[in-house]
Write an enzyme that holds these catalytic residues in place. Structure first.
Site, PDB file in Angstrom:
ATOM      1  N   GLU A  12       0.812  -1.220   0.000  1.00  0.00           N
ATOM      2  CA  GLU A  12       0.000   0.000   0.000  1.00  0.00           C
ATOM      3  C   GLU A  12       0.847   1.272   0.000  1.00  0.00           C
ATOM      4  O   GLU A  12       0.357   2.331  -0.379  1.00  0.00           O
ATOM      5  CB  GLU A  12      -0.947  -0.006   1.211  1.00  0.00           C
ATOM      6  CG  GLU A  12      -2.029  -1.058   1.084  1.00  0.00           C
ATOM      7  CD  GLU A  12      -2.783  -1.299   2.388  1.00  0.00           C
ATOM      8  OE1 GLU A  12      -3.995  -1.521   2.331  1.00  0.00           O
ATOM      9  OE2 GLU A  12      -2.160  -1.298   3.465  1.00  0.00           O
ATOM     10  N   ASP A 198     -12.189  -6.614  -2.253  1.00  0.00           N
ATOM     11  CA  ASP A 198     -13.047  -7.804  -2.174  1.00  0.00           C
ATOM     12  C   ASP A 198     -14.384  -7.361  -1.612  1.00  0.00           C
ATOM     13  O   ASP A 198     -14.571  -6.196  -1.263  1.00  0.00           O
ATOM     14  CB  ASP A 198     -12.401  -8.848  -1.243  1.00  0.00           C
ATOM     15  CG  ASP A 198     -12.171  -8.291   0.149  1.00  0.00           C
ATOM     16  OD1 ASP A 198     -13.095  -8.361   0.952  1.00  0.00           O
ATOM     17  OD2 ASP A 198     -11.070  -7.758   0.416  1.00  0.00           O
TER      18      ASP A 198
HETATM   19  N1  ADE Z   1      -9.099  -5.375   3.939  1.00  0.00           N
HETATM   20  C1  ADE Z   1      -9.368  -5.770   2.682  1.00  0.00           C
HETATM   21  N2  ADE Z   1     -10.390  -6.649   2.667  1.00  0.00           N
HETATM   22  C2  ADE Z   1     -10.783  -6.811   3.949  1.00  0.00           C
HETATM   23  C3  ADE Z   1     -11.774  -7.595   4.581  1.00  0.00           C
HETATM   24  N3  ADE Z   1     -12.569  -8.387   3.882  1.00  0.00           N
HETATM   25  N4  ADE Z   1     -11.886  -7.519   5.931  1.00  0.00           N
HETATM   26  C4  ADE Z   1     -11.071  -6.709   6.634  1.00  0.00           C
HETATM   27  N5  ADE Z   1     -10.114  -5.956   6.099  1.00  0.00           N
HETATM   28  C5  ADE Z   1      -9.972  -5.985   4.765  1.00  0.00           C
END
Ligand code: ADE
Length: 230
Positions: A12, A198
């Site tokens: 990042e 996601d």
């Molecule tokens: N960062 C990226 N995806 C995530 C998720 N599903 N839960 C927590 N932090 C995240």
């Protein structure tokens, strides 16, 4: 004006450190603070590590040691809002720690007991700048709303439904709410800018690996557009 830029993972912040005109590197609490100028601004870029404790320690060091005037937390998140899909950007309007639970004492979920606020509001001016930066990039959708934070990678459809209903959350991640709390306690303006990697659902860990590079790229580009006009 000195801006602290926090990303939890090397992926990042790597593109930021690459473009940074480095003045000084400082090692503290197992974190490397990169001080210099980036796209016309004095910044300190740092990888905090994952989770709320790392992010809190990191933010307090930025404030105490580097006297930052503002903090920007960038990175990836799980999409929680109904229309938030991988690649979309969520600019935090406010942050809540979803894993804070003192309901046994009659508190609302997320409420930090004996603190005079439920959520931590991002600085309006920084939110506006982030929005303007997003509007310049017409390849991804952006939303402004609540981001929730907890020491959990969410990969559960019922849990995202709950986060959305309980907190009106658009995205979930693992650091923003803690950066926000430290900034609140120190009266320092902040904003959290996340791009969904996601949908926090049952296949989240797989989507995460696939979409992470796109999501990282989005949050870096927004920061770039923001810093260029600050
Ligand atoms: N960062 C990226 N995806 C995530 C998720 N599903 N839960 C927590 N932090 C995240």
């Amino acid at each position: 004006m000195i801006i602290g830029v926090i990303g939890a993972m090397i992926e990042e912040i790597e593109p930021l450190v690459k473009d940074l005109n480095l003045k000084r590197k400082l090692q503290k609490a197992n974190m490397e603070f990169n001080e210099g100028s980036l796209w016309g601004n004095e910044v300190v870029v740092v990888k905090s590590g994952i989770g709320k404790v790392n992010a809190a320690v990191c933010t307090q060091i930025l404030i105490d040691e580097f006297k930052v005037d503002a903090v920007i937390n960038v990175g990836v998140a799980g999409g929680v809002g109904n229309n938030v899909y991988p690649g979309d950007v969520v600019i935090g309007e406010s942050l809540v720690q979803h894993d804070m639970d003192s309901t046994a004492f009659g508190e609302r979920r997320g409420q930090i007991p004996r603190l005079d606020t439920f959520d931590f509001k991002c600085d309006e001016n920084l939110v506006l700048k982030a929005k303007r930066a997003c509007e310049k990039m017409n390849n991804s959708k952006h939303f402004v709303g609540r981001i929730v934070t907890g020491d959990q990678f969410i990969a559960d459809t019922d849990k995202i439904k709950w986060l959305n209903e309980e907190f009106d959350a658009l995205a979930c991640e693992m650091e923003g709410g803690s950066v926000a709390q430290v900034c609140y306690l120190n009266n320092i303006p902040f904003v959290v800018i996340r791009s969904a990697s996601d949908n926090a659902n049952n296949g989240a860990h797989m989507d995460y690996e696939k979409f992470k590079p796109i999501a990282v790229n989005n949050s870096v580009n927004i920061l770039k557009n923001m810093l260029e006009v600050m």
